[in-house]
Motif scaffolding. Structure first.
Motif, mmCIF file in Angstrom:
data_model
loop_
_atom_site.group_PDB
_atom_site.id
_atom_site.type_symbol
_atom_site.label_atom_id
_atom_site.label_comp_id
_atom_site.label_asym_id
_atom_site.label_seq_id
_atom_site.Cartn_x
_atom_site.Cartn_y
_atom_site.Cartn_z
ATOM 1 N N TYR A 67 -5.531 -1.704 1.495
ATOM 2 C CA TYR A 67 -4.354 -1.019 2.030
ATOM 3 C C TYR A 67 -4.773 0.228 2.809
ATOM 4 O O TYR A 67 -5.770 0.870 2.481
ATOM 5 C CB TYR A 67 -3.438 -0.567 0.881
ATOM 6 N N TYR A 87 -2.905 3.856 3.881
ATOM 7 C CA TYR A 87 -1.759 4.751 3.742
ATOM 8 C C TYR A 87 -2.021 6.015 4.570
ATOM 9 O O TYR A 87 -3.161 6.400 4.808
ATOM 10 C CB TYR A 87 -1.574 5.197 2.293
ATOM 11 N N GLN A 115 -0.813 10.188 4.416
ATOM 12 C CA GLN A 115 -0.178 11.190 3.571
ATOM 13 C C GLN A 115 0.215 12.385 4.414
ATOM 14 O O GLN A 115 -0.632 13.011 5.064
ATOM 15 C CB GLN A 115 -1.114 11.644 2.453
ATOM 16 N N GLY A 159 4.934 12.115 0.483
ATOM 17 C CA GLY A 159 4.178 11.169 -0.318
ATOM 18 C C GLY A 159 3.226 10.361 0.536
ATOM 19 O O GLY A 159 2.789 10.792 1.609
ATOM 20 N N LEU A 160 2.920 9.165 0.095
ATOM 21 C CA LEU A 160 2.070 8.254 0.857
ATOM 22 C C LEU A 160 2.929 7.135 1.419
ATOM 23 O O LEU A 160 3.773 6.583 0.719
ATOM 24 C CB LEU A 160 0.984 7.651 -0.036
ATOM 25 N N LEU A 190 2.788 3.419 3.526
ATOM 26 C CA LEU A 190 1.902 2.303 3.837
ATOM 27 C C LEU A 190 1.916 1.990 5.323
ATOM 28 O O LEU A 190 2.974 1.810 5.923
ATOM 29 C CB LEU A 190 2.340 1.075 3.037
ATOM 30 N N TYR A 236 -1.531 -3.532 5.341
ATOM 31 C CA TYR A 236 -2.239 -4.014 4.176
ATOM 32 C C TYR A 236 -2.800 -5.404 4.448
ATOM 33 O O TYR A 236 -2.397 -6.089 5.408
ATOM 34 C CB TYR A 236 -1.334 -4.019 2.941
ATOM 35 N N LYS A 274 2.076 -5.766 8.336
ATOM 36 C CA LYS A 274 2.554 -4.423 8.588
ATOM 37 C C LYS A 274 3.184 -3.837 7.328
ATOM 38 O O LYS A 274 3.808 -4.532 6.546
ATOM 39 C CB LYS A 274 3.585 -4.439 9.718
ATOM 40 N N PHE A 292 -5.626 7.402 3.734
ATOM 41 C CA PHE A 292 -6.266 6.887 2.535
ATOM 42 C C PHE A 292 -6.326 5.371 2.581
ATOM 43 O O PHE A 292 -5.348 4.698 2.915
ATOM 44 C CB PHE A 292 -5.492 7.305 1.279
ATOM 45 N N PHE A 331 -8.165 4.334 -4.877
ATOM 46 C CA PHE A 331 -8.131 5.013 -3.588
ATOM 47 C C PHE A 331 -9.483 5.610 -3.214
ATOM 48 O O PHE A 331 -10.260 6.042 -4.080
ATOM 49 C CB PHE A 331 -7.091 6.130 -3.618
ATOM 50 N N GLY A 332 -9.732 5.640 -1.902
ATOM 51 C CA GLY A 332 -10.879 6.347 -1.377
ATOM 52 C C GLY A 332 -10.604 7.835 -1.267
ATOM 53 O O GLY A 332 -9.495 8.291 -1.548
ATOM 54 N N GLY A 358 -9.142 12.092 -3.200
ATOM 55 C CA GLY A 358 -8.260 10.935 -3.188
ATOM 56 C C GLY A 358 -7.413 10.875 -4.437
ATOM 57 O O GLY A 358 -7.521 11.721 -5.318
ATOM 58 N N LEU A 359 -6.550 9.878 -4.510
ATOM 59 C CA LEU A 359 -5.679 9.713 -5.672
ATOM 60 C C LEU A 359 -6.444 9.035 -6.800
ATOM 61 O O LEU A 359 -7.171 8.073 -6.580
ATOM 62 C CB LEU A 359 -4.460 8.864 -5.311
ATOM 63 N N PHE A 378 1.753 12.019 -8.286
ATOM 64 C CA PHE A 378 2.595 11.046 -7.600
ATOM 65 C C PHE A 378 3.031 9.951 -8.555
ATOM 66 O O PHE A 378 2.213 9.378 -9.272
ATOM 67 C CB PHE A 378 1.834 10.386 -6.441
ATOM 68 N N LEU A 425 2.790 -0.463 -2.871
ATOM 69 C CA LEU A 425 3.335 0.590 -3.715
ATOM 70 C C LEU A 425 4.264 1.471 -2.889
ATOM 71 O O LEU A 425 3.987 1.775 -1.736
ATOM 72 C CB LEU A 425 2.216 1.454 -4.297
ATOM 73 N N PHE A 460 5.735 5.233 -2.998
ATOM 74 C CA PHE A 460 5.411 6.503 -3.637
ATOM 75 C C PHE A 460 6.562 7.494 -3.550
ATOM 76 O O PHE A 460 7.323 7.510 -2.575
ATOM 77 C CB PHE A 460 4.197 7.136 -2.962
ATOM 78 N N GLY A 461 6.657 8.337 -4.574
ATOM 79 C CA GLY A 461 7.500 9.511 -4.490
ATOM 80 C C GLY A 461 6.816 10.552 -3.624
ATOM 81 O O GLY A 461 5.675 10.378 -3.193
ATOM 82 N N GLN A 462 7.513 11.667 -3.387
ATOM 83 C CA GLN A 462 6.980 12.667 -2.462
ATOM 84 C C GLN A 462 5.951 13.577 -3.107
ATOM 85 O O GLN A 462 5.292 14.363 -2.426
ATOM 86 C CB GLN A 462 8.115 13.512 -1.869
ATOM 87 N N GLY A 463 5.791 13.471 -4.406
ATOM 88 C CA GLY A 463 4.782 14.260 -5.099
ATOM 89 C C GLY A 463 5.343 15.520 -5.729
ATOM 90 O O GLY A 463 6.289 16.119 -5.217
#
Lengths: 114, 114
Positions: free
Chosen positions: A33, A35, A37, A42-43, A45, A48, A57, A90, A105-106, B43-44, B90, B102, B104-107
């Protein structure tokens, strides 16, 4: 195990320039994937790949292309960078065996487009 | 539409006190829920996930989360906060299309003060 690696760590581009963000994983994961940020959002997408040879997409694909080069590598290309693409990118991977897949995650690539 | 909400941008807590970081979700079907933590310029990192079974899920670094189906919540908790827990957290939910994506919320930024 290096996990998920990304290169470069940081890049500055001028509007209109192109670049490719590289991602590789050594966990034998099927899914990968990309993403982005952004503060307060948040993150999100971008693209993927559920398995080698397939890409789809995500939420925010405009301005990007991807290549799943092999099972290990998944690259993200910006053909003509725009300031709106300034972000932290990410890459993540997951086994994709079942719905409860955990994504790993990287460290991220910080991109600044001037 | 599927979504995740983290109603607090920042949570402040004194070291040694219990902490809660809130998360609510909206998804069709069974929810698969995740918590990730992000330290500065990193990263996460995966903390924990809820798939099914016991509503109290235990994860890394002493964190746990409580799944509440009636309130559609998945709050992150820790009985005694450490200064080193200060980070960005997150909450995420698996997209019900079963593609592995996934949402995600905004954090939420957690600040633990000595």
């Amino acid at each position: 195990n290096a996990g998920v690696t990304q290169t470069p760590k940081f890049q500055v581009l001028k509007t209109g320039q192109s670049m490719t963000l590289q991602c590789a994983q050594d966990m034998n994961h099927n899914s990968m994937y990309w993403y982005r940020q952004d503060p307060g959002m948040g993150l999100r997408l971008i693209y993927y790949s559920a398995s080698e040879g397939t890409t789809d997409k995500g939420e925010v694909p405009n301005g990007y292309n991807v290549s799943r080069l092999n099972k290990r590598e998944f690259s993200l290309r910006l053909e003509s960078a725009a300031p709106s693409q300034t972000s932290v990118y990410f890459c993540a991977s997951g086994y994709r065996g079942q719905a409860e897949e955990t994504q790993y995650f990287g460290p991220g690539t910080r991109l600044l487009v001037l | 539409a599927q979504s995740v909400a983290q109603p607090e941008d920042q949570v402040n807590v004194a070291e040694g006190n219990p902490l809660t970081v809130k998360c609510t979700y909206s998804v069709s079907g069974n929810p698969y829920l995740f918590w990730y933590v992000q330290y500065p310029n990193r990263g996460l990192q995966f903390l924990l996930k809820y798939i099914t079974g016991d509503n109290l899920v235990k994860g890394s670094y002493g964190f746990e989360a409580e799944f509440n189906k009636s309130q559609t919540s998945f709050h992150l908790k820790k009985p005694s906060a450490l200064v080193s827990d200060s980070a960005l957290y997150f909450c995420a939910v698996r997209d019900s299309s079963n593609t592995g994506k996934l949402i995600f919320g905004q954090g939420t930024t957690l600040q633990v003060k000595p």
